[in-house]
Design a protein around this motif. Structure first.
Motif, short mmCIF file in Angstrom:
data_model
loop_
_atom_site.label_atom_id
_atom_site.label_comp_id
_atom_site.label_asym_id
_atom_site.label_seq_id
_atom_site.Cartn_x
_atom_site.Cartn_y
_atom_site.Cartn_z
N SER A 109 9.96 13.69 -7.83
CA SER A 109 11.26 13.03 -7.63
C SER A 109 11.11 11.75 -6.83
O SER A 109 11.77 10.74 -7.10
N VAL A 110 10.22 11.77 -5.82
CA VAL A 110 9.96 10.56 -5.03
C VAL A 110 9.34 9.48 -5.91
O VAL A 110 9.71 8.30 -5.84
N ARG A 111 8.40 9.87 -6.73
CA ARG A 111 7.74 8.91 -7.62
C ARG A 111 8.74 8.25 -8.56
O ARG A 111 8.71 7.03 -8.75
N CYS A 112 9.63 9.03 -9.09
CA CYS A 112 10.61 8.48 -10.03
C CYS A 112 11.61 7.56 -9.33
O CYS A 112 11.95 6.49 -9.84
N GLU A 113 12.07 7.97 -8.14
CA GLU A 113 13.08 7.19 -7.43
C GLU A 113 12.55 5.81 -7.05
O GLU A 113 13.26 4.80 -7.15
N PHE A 114 11.29 5.74 -6.61
CA PHE A 114 10.75 4.48 -6.09
C PHE A 114 9.73 3.85 -7.02
O PHE A 114 9.06 2.88 -6.63
N GLU A 115 9.59 4.39 -8.23
CA GLU A 115 8.74 3.81 -9.26
C GLU A 115 7.32 3.59 -8.75
O GLU A 115 6.75 2.49 -8.83
N LEU A 116 6.71 4.63 -8.20
CA LEU A 116 5.36 4.55 -7.66
C LEU A 116 4.33 4.66 -8.78
O LEU A 116 4.53 5.36 -9.77
N GLU A 153 -4.54 -0.86 -1.46
CA GLU A 153 -4.41 -1.32 -2.83
C GLU A 153 -2.98 -1.77 -3.08
O GLU A 153 -2.04 -1.23 -2.48
N VAL A 154 -2.84 -2.71 -3.96
CA VAL A 154 -1.52 -3.25 -4.29
C VAL A 154 -1.18 -2.90 -5.74
O VAL A 154 -1.96 -3.18 -6.66
N TYR A 155 -0.04 -2.25 -5.90
CA TYR A 155 0.46 -1.90 -7.23
C TYR A 155 1.84 -2.57 -7.41
O TYR A 155 2.84 -2.07 -6.93
N GLY A 156 1.83 -3.73 -8.05
CA GLY A 156 3.08 -4.45 -8.23
C GLY A 156 3.66 -4.87 -6.89
O GLY A 156 3.05 -5.63 -6.13
#
Length: 323
Positions: free
Chosen positions: A48-55, A73-76
Motif C-alpha cells: 500500500s505504501v508503494r502504491c501511494e507514493f509510487e516507489l 540511489e535516485v529513482y525519478g
C-alpha cells in the motif's frame, strides 16, 4: 509493521493519528510532509505504501529484504538511501548491525528498519523540538536520522578500541598466552564495521554538497557536520585494521621467539644429560679389563666426574641464557 505515520505542517506535527490511506493526500498541502516509519514490513504491508507514493520496485525489494550495502540511489523524484546501524556487544566482543532504508521525496520520508537498528523514536522526539528545521522539509528528518546513526558509531568504535588495547597488552605480557584467535575475531569485526561505514561517506558528502535537490540549503550545512564525523569514524576504523595487522604480526613473532626459547632449553637439557648417559654407556659394556672396576674409589670418582661436568654445563647454559 507500521510504527508511526505523522504529518508535519509548517514545522509542527499534526495532532492525532493519521491513517496510512490519508497520508498521501495530507502531505500535498503547502509546507507539509509525511513521515512514515515501518519495522520489518512484509511485502503485503509495504504494498500500500508503494502504491501511494509510487516507489520503484527495485528499491522496494531492497527495503523488504534488507541486508544491502550502504548506498544512495535516485529513482525519478525519489532518493533511496541505505544506512547500516552498529551496536557493540561487549560480552561477546561483536558488532551487531541493523538496517535503516529510507525513501526521500519532496513531501514524504519513509523509513524501514530491520534488525537491531537505531531506535528512531528518540529521533522523532528530538526533531519535534526543532520546528525551524522541520520547516525545511523532510530533508531535515533525514539529517536527524543519519546524524543519530553516525553518532551511534562512536560507542561501538570505543568498545572496539578498548578490546584492541587489551589484546595488544596481552601480546606483550609475560604470560605464555596466544591471543591469535581473539585478534582474528577483532579483525573480522573491524572489517565488517568498516564495510558498513566507508560506503556511506560518498552519499553523505553528496547530501552535504547539494547534489540532490531535495535537501534544503540550510540543511546541507548540517550534513557537512555529519560528513565530518563520519569521515573521522572511517579513519579510526582504517587505523584499527592496520593496528590489528601489526598486533597479529607481533603475536606471531612472539610465538616464534617463545618456540626458539623452548628449543634452546630442551637442547641445553639434552646436552647436560648426554654426559652421564655417555659415561654410563661406556661402563655398561661389561669389558673385563677396566681398571676403574677394581679400584676402591672408582665408583664415587666416576659419579663425581659426571656431576662436575653436568654442573659446568648447567652454569654455562645458564650464563648464555639458554636456561
Amino acid at each position: 509493521m507500521i510504527v508511526d505515520c505523522a504529518v508535519y505542517e509548517q514545522g509542527h506535527r499534526r495532532d492525532g493519528k493519521l491513517p496510512l490511506e490519508e497520508a498521501y493526500q495530507a502531505c500535498r498541502g503547502d509546507g507539509a510532509f509525511v513521515w512514515i516509519g515501518l519495522y520489518e514490513p512484509t511485502e503485503e504491508e509495504f504494498d500500500s505504501v508503494r502504491c501511494e507514493f509510487e516507489l520503484h520496485e527495485l528499491a522496494v525489494e531492497d527495503a523488504i529484504h534488507a541486508h544491502q550495502r550502504p548506498k544512495l540511489e535516485v529513482y525519478g523524484d525519489t532518493v533511496f538511501i541505505v544506512l547500516k546501524t552498529a551496536r557493540y556487544v561487549d560480552s561477546e566482543e561483536v558488532i551487531e548491525f541493523g538496517d535503516i532504508l529510507l525513501f526521500l521525496g519532496e513531501d514524504f520520508l519513509i523509513t524501514v528498519r530491520h534488525g537491531e537498528a537505531t531506535d528512531l523514536h528518540r529521533v522523532r522526539l528530538d526533531v519535534d523540538q526543532r520546528p525551524d528545521l522541520l520547516e525545511r522539509g523532510p530533508g531535515a528528518v533525514l539529517h536527524a536520522i543519519v546524524d543519530r546513526v553516525v553518532d551511534d558509531y562512536v560507542p561501538a568504535i570505543a568498545g572496539l578500541e578498548q578490546d584492541i588495547d587489551e589484546v595488544e597488552a596481552e601480546v606483550f605480557s609475560p604470560d605464555r598466552s596466544n591471543p591469535a584467535e581473539r585478534i582474528y575475531k577483532l579483525k573480522r569485526e573491524v572489517a565488517e564495521f568498516h564495510s558498513a561505514a566507508a560506503p556511506l561517506v560518498e552519499p553523505v558528502e553528496g547530501l552535504a554538497e547539494g547534489r540532490h535537490g531535495l535537501i534544503h540549503p540550510e540543511v546541507q550545512t548540517y550534513f557537512r557536520d555529519v560528513n565530518d564525523h563520519l569521515r573521522r569514524a572511517d579513519d579510526r576504523l582504517a587505523s584499527f585494521r592496520e593496528l590489528l595487522a601489526s598486533v597479529l604480526q607481533a603475536n606471531l613473532t612472539q610465538v616464534t621467539v617463545q618456540q626458539n626459547d623452548d628449543v634452546r632449553k630442551i637442547s641445553a637439557i639434552v646436552a647436560i644429560l648426554a654426559v652421564p648417559t655417555a659415561i654410563a654407556g661406556i661402563y655398561g659394556m661389561n669389558f673385563e679389563y677396566m681398571p676403574e672396576l677394581t679400584s676402591r674409589w672408582g665408583y664415587p670418582l666416576i659419579l663425581s666426574v659426571m656431576a662436575t661436568i653436568c654442573l659446568i654445563l648447567f652454569r654455562y647454559f645458564r650464563r648464555i641464557g639458554w636456561l
